[in-house]
Design a protein around this motif. Sequence first.
Motif, PDB file in Angstrom:
ATOM      1  N   HIS A  14      -3.218   1.940   6.413  1.00 56.21           N
ATOM      2  CA  HIS A  14      -3.205   0.820   5.470  1.00 56.21           C
ATOM      3  C   HIS A  14      -3.481  -0.422   6.320  1.00 56.21           C
ATOM      4  O   HIS A  14      -2.620  -0.834   7.103  1.00 56.21           O
ATOM      5  CB  HIS A  14      -1.840   0.683   4.798  1.00 56.21           C
ATOM      6  N   LYS A  56       0.436  10.499  -0.850  1.00 56.26           N
ATOM      7  CA  LYS A  56       1.239  10.121   0.323  1.00 56.26           C
ATOM      8  C   LYS A  56       2.720  10.282   0.046  1.00 56.26           C
ATOM      9  O   LYS A  56       3.194   9.983  -1.053  1.00 56.26           O
ATOM     10  CB  LYS A  56       0.950   8.660   0.685  1.00 56.26           C
ATOM     11  N   HIS A 112      -0.089   7.455  -4.211  1.00 54.81           N
ATOM     12  CA  HIS A 112       1.319   7.712  -3.863  1.00 54.81           C
ATOM     13  C   HIS A 112       1.983   8.251  -5.138  1.00 54.81           C
ATOM     14  O   HIS A 112       2.947   7.679  -5.622  1.00 54.81           O
ATOM     15  CB  HIS A 112       2.027   6.415  -3.457  1.00 54.81           C
TER      16      HIS A 112
HETATM   17 ZN    ZN Z   1      -1.249   2.820  -0.478  1.00 61.45          ZN
END
Ligand code: ZN
Length: 389
Positions: A224, A123, A56
């Motif tokens: 996730h 992400k 991320h």
């Molecule tokens: Zn993650």
Amino acid sequence: MGRMSVQGEASILAREGKIAYAGPASGLEISEAEGAQVIDAGGRAVVPGFVDSHTHFVFAGYRADEFLARAAGASYMDIHRSGGGILRTVADTRAADLGLLAALGEMRAWAMLQDGVTTAECKSGYGLDKETELRQLEAMSLVAERTPLEIVPTYMGLHATPPEFAGRTSEYVDYAIAEVLPAVAAQGIARFADAFCEQGVFGVEDSERFLAAAGALGLGLKVHAEEMRRTGGAALASRLGAASADHLLKADDSDLALLASSGVVATCLPLTSFCLREGHARARAMIDSGCAVALATDLNPGSACSGSVPLLAALAVLQLGMSLSETIAALTINGAAALGLADRIGTIEIGKDADFVVLDAPSASHLAYRTGVNIVKATVKRGSIAYRS
Ligand SMILES: [Zn+2]
């Protein structure tokens, strides 16, 4: 994963970014006179470029105080519930313009290249509204233009419920499906969609309708799954044919059997479990039950503010019970598989992209043995030197 092919006295030829030869040096007849740039690795080990398949890394703002609060005993979910955690990064990222997000991402991309990472997934999920999600994805494409790092962008619409939908999680999911997903698909940058399927975050039902809608628009899927509590994310990933299920600390044997039989890559994120002091995913059991295991950093401002491949490799070998060969496979070809790219990157083979790392060591075992030390001498992406120490 346990069968790594090792060649001694080897040469690699890259032509137009692809591997044209990989094998015994005696089998390669080409010289500088023929226009080739010849690089003598001086007896150093060469491994495929690392594929960090879960990060991320495009975000604004840091949360070092939360790291120290957790170290002093606060739990990740305590911090999440008191308005810290992901929502704090959402506020900072919403306040950051495109230029700042791209500059922060670019800085982190260069650090990843220094660690030997040639491809990284990234992400979104720190915007949670249409405008900021699209801006985060656009920042990723700018970083990919400005650095040699190959980036695989993921729209992580279900990362947290934003403050404007507090207490109305399902309505937020409706919004993400109706308003943001079509805009993300039209923008054309994201390749995957991802959902944080976890008790108290997004349930299986909401995660499933979001991911099914994303799949219908042509995005690959990631979940996730089973991080803090066993919630059903692994079974969901298997049911939807996701590319990977990630975290998996609480996955049980039946989950592992499902992942193995459905070909969903099981991604372990040991830097996160190390930083959260949660105990590690059962990588040994996963491999023994036939799962393809990938290792990734999870680089993010909260649970693991680290993109350290050396620490990741050391944890895999010392704490997850993985062999060196399994660790390297998990960091290369299986990371590529988790991104649907195993046919193009992840191994040093003729026809694949010329992505590899020269280690300042005589063998790849030094990746784990020189614990936590960056031993990358050079990172090569598509046949060009992207970083040299
Ligand atoms: Zn993650």
